[in-house]
Write a protein that holds these residues in place. Structure first.
Motif, PDB file in Angstrom:
ATOM      1  N   TYR A  68       0.797  -1.224   0.000  1.00 24.41           N
ATOM      2  CA  TYR A  68       0.000   0.000   0.000  1.00 24.41           C
ATOM      3  C   TYR A  68       0.831   1.276   0.000  1.00 24.41           C
ATOM      4  O   TYR A  68       0.465   2.264  -0.650  1.00 24.41           O
ATOM      5  CB  TYR A  68      -0.964   0.000   1.194  1.00 24.41           C
ATOM      6  CG  TYR A  68      -0.352   0.389   2.518  1.00 24.41           C
ATOM      7  CD1 TYR A  68      -0.290   1.720   2.914  1.00 24.41           C
ATOM      8  CD2 TYR A  68       0.164  -0.569   3.384  1.00 24.41           C
ATOM      9  CE1 TYR A  68       0.275   2.087   4.122  1.00 24.41           C
ATOM     10  CE2 TYR A  68       0.725  -0.219   4.588  1.00 24.41           C
ATOM     11  CZ  TYR A  68       0.783   1.118   4.951  1.00 24.41           C
ATOM     12  OH  TYR A  68       1.344   1.473   6.152  1.00 24.41           O
ATOM     13  N   ASN A  92      -4.144  -3.195   0.680  1.00 18.47           N
ATOM     14  CA  ASN A  92      -4.737  -3.116   2.009  1.00 18.47           C
ATOM     15  C   ASN A  92      -3.782  -2.369   2.936  1.00 18.47           C
ATOM     16  O   ASN A  92      -2.724  -2.890   3.292  1.00 18.47           O
ATOM     17  CB  ASN A  92      -5.008  -4.515   2.579  1.00 18.47           C
ATOM     18  CG  ASN A  92      -6.358  -5.046   2.165  1.00 18.47           C
ATOM     19  OD1 ASN A  92      -7.371  -4.355   2.279  1.00 18.47           O
ATOM     20  ND2 ASN A  92      -6.396  -6.268   1.668  1.00 18.47           N
ATOM     21  N   PHE A  94      -3.037  -1.935   6.088  1.00 18.53           N
ATOM     22  CA  PHE A  94      -3.187  -2.378   7.469  1.00 18.53           C
ATOM     23  C   PHE A  94      -2.205  -1.638   8.382  1.00 18.53           C
ATOM     24  O   PHE A  94      -1.088  -1.304   7.974  1.00 18.53           O
ATOM     25  CB  PHE A  94      -2.906  -3.881   7.585  1.00 18.53           C
ATOM     26  CG  PHE A  94      -3.879  -4.749   6.835  1.00 18.53           C
ATOM     27  CD1 PHE A  94      -5.230  -4.474   6.833  1.00 18.53           C
ATOM     28  CD2 PHE A  94      -3.428  -5.863   6.140  1.00 18.53           C
ATOM     29  CE1 PHE A  94      -6.131  -5.275   6.144  1.00 18.53           C
ATOM     30  CE2 PHE A  94      -4.304  -6.678   5.456  1.00 18.53           C
ATOM     31  CZ  PHE A  94      -5.671  -6.379   5.463  1.00 18.53           C
ATOM     32  N   LEU A 101      -6.661   0.460  10.091  1.00 14.18           N
ATOM     33  CA  LEU A 101      -6.053   0.996   8.877  1.00 14.18           C
ATOM     34  C   LEU A 101      -4.874   1.894   9.216  1.00 14.18           C
ATOM     35  O   LEU A 101      -4.846   2.554  10.249  1.00 14.18           O
ATOM     36  CB  LEU A 101      -7.092   1.782   8.079  1.00 14.18           C
ATOM     37  CG  LEU A 101      -8.294   0.970   7.571  1.00 14.18           C
ATOM     38  CD1 LEU A 101      -9.318   1.887   6.922  1.00 14.18           C
ATOM     39  CD2 LEU A 101      -7.842  -0.097   6.585  1.00 14.18           C
ATOM     40  N   SER A 108      -8.851   6.490   1.522  1.00 14.58           N
ATOM     41  CA  SER A 108      -8.407   5.165   1.107  1.00 14.58           C
ATOM     42  C   SER A 108      -7.225   5.352   0.170  1.00 14.58           C
ATOM     43  O   SER A 108      -6.996   6.440  -0.360  1.00 14.58           O
ATOM     44  CB  SER A 108      -9.530   4.406   0.392  1.00 14.58           C
ATOM     45  OG  SER A 108      -9.868   5.074  -0.821  1.00 14.58           O
ATOM     46  N   HIS A 176     -12.826   3.229   1.121  1.00  9.67           N
ATOM     47  CA  HIS A 176     -12.428   3.270   2.537  1.00  9.67           C
ATOM     48  C   HIS A 176     -13.030   2.090   3.293  1.00  9.67           C
ATOM     49  O   HIS A 176     -12.359   1.440   4.104  1.00  9.67           O
ATOM     50  CB  HIS A 176     -12.889   4.589   3.167  1.00  9.67           C
ATOM     51  CG  HIS A 176     -12.694   4.662   4.649  1.00  9.67           C
ATOM     52  ND1 HIS A 176     -11.465   4.916   5.230  1.00  9.67           N
ATOM     53  CD2 HIS A 176     -13.556   4.493   5.686  1.00  9.67           C
ATOM     54  CE1 HIS A 176     -11.584   4.916   6.541  1.00  9.67           C
ATOM     55  NE2 HIS A 176     -12.848   4.659   6.842  1.00  9.67           N
ATOM     56  N   GLU A 179     -11.486  -1.229   2.343  1.00  6.94           N
ATOM     57  CA  GLU A 179     -10.248  -1.437   3.092  1.00  6.94           C
ATOM     58  C   GLU A 179     -10.563  -1.886   4.521  1.00  6.94           C
ATOM     59  O   GLU A 179      -9.867  -2.747   5.075  1.00  6.94           O
ATOM     60  CB  GLU A 179      -9.414  -0.157   3.082  1.00  6.94           C
ATOM     61  CG  GLU A 179      -8.864   0.157   1.706  1.00  6.94           C
ATOM     62  CD  GLU A 179      -8.041   1.432   1.633  1.00  6.94           C
ATOM     63  OE1 GLU A 179      -7.452   1.686   0.568  1.00  6.94           O
ATOM     64  OE2 GLU A 179      -7.976   2.159   2.645  1.00  6.94           O
TER      65      GLU A 179
END
Length: 211
Positions: A68, A92, A94, A101, A108, A176, A179
């Motif tokens: 990401y 993603n 993470f 998130l 996002s 968003h 995710e």
């Protein structure tokens, strides 16, 4: 069938590329390491080719298969080379404990991609709620989000060519929540399900006859 360029040479690039070739799509691989990109293209077969990093992708659909934190910088680096393309973000973001998130705002990676992408590019979020090996071996539903109806229709057709069902969740702001759904899948894997051999899906009730 679709013309696909995949930016990245990792596991998701390999898995999506393999399904794309099997579905009769044209596939191009682009990686910072040209030898890795060439090796992956050769492994995929089906006429898969290798593109030069940073140049205009050959595919109409450009799947950014990177971690990401590399997605937005790479889209910015490609710049006008992505003009008129459909950009698919599968990442993603993470946090370090995989229970939230990495970004704290209601945004996002896909929305940030849209800010960095050139005018005329369509951005779609897809594939982020599916574990790699489930995508490889199963037939999971693939949730997508985006603001450009034509871009979404093209991505839906591509997903269908993989033998999978695309399900539209709405505009790009819904990325968003996709995710967030990615976070839920990790929580389920660690707790309620207890393994990685599943995917989120939609169950529809049968249509009842009138009366």
């Amino acid at each position: 069938m679709s013309s696909i360029s995949i930016i990245g040479t990792g596991n998701m690039a390999r898995t999506i590329g393999a399904r794309a070739v099997a579905g009769g799509n044209t596939v191009e691989i682009m990686g910072r390491d040209q030898s890795k990109a060439a090796d992956l293209a050769k492994a995929l077969g089906g006429g898969a080719t290798t593109g030069e990093w940073g140049t205009a992708p050959a595919g109409d659909i450009v799947i950014v298969a990177l971690l990401y934190d590399g997605v937005v910088p790479v889209v910015a680096q490609y710049g006008d080379a992505l003009a008129g393309k459909i950009i698919v973000d599968i990442s993603n973001p993470f946090n370090s404990t995989f229970d939230g998130l990495a970004h704290r705002e209601e945004t996002s990676i896909a929305q940030e991609v849209a800010k960095a992408a050139p005018a005329g590019a369509g951005v779609v979020k897809a594939f982020n709620t599916v574990f790699r090996h489930v995508l490889e071996k199963g037939r999971p539903d693939v949730f997508i989000a985006g603001d450009n109806a034509q871009a979404k229709a093209s991505v839906e057709a591509f997903i269908e060519s993989l033998g999978l069902r695309p399900l539209d969740v709405g505009g790009l702001k819904m990325a968003h929540w996709l995710e967030g759904a990615g976070v839920i899948t990790v929580g389920l894997a660690n707790h309620g399900v207890g393994n990685l051999d599943f995917a989120l899906s939609i169950t529809e009730l049968p249509v009842r006859a009138n009366g």
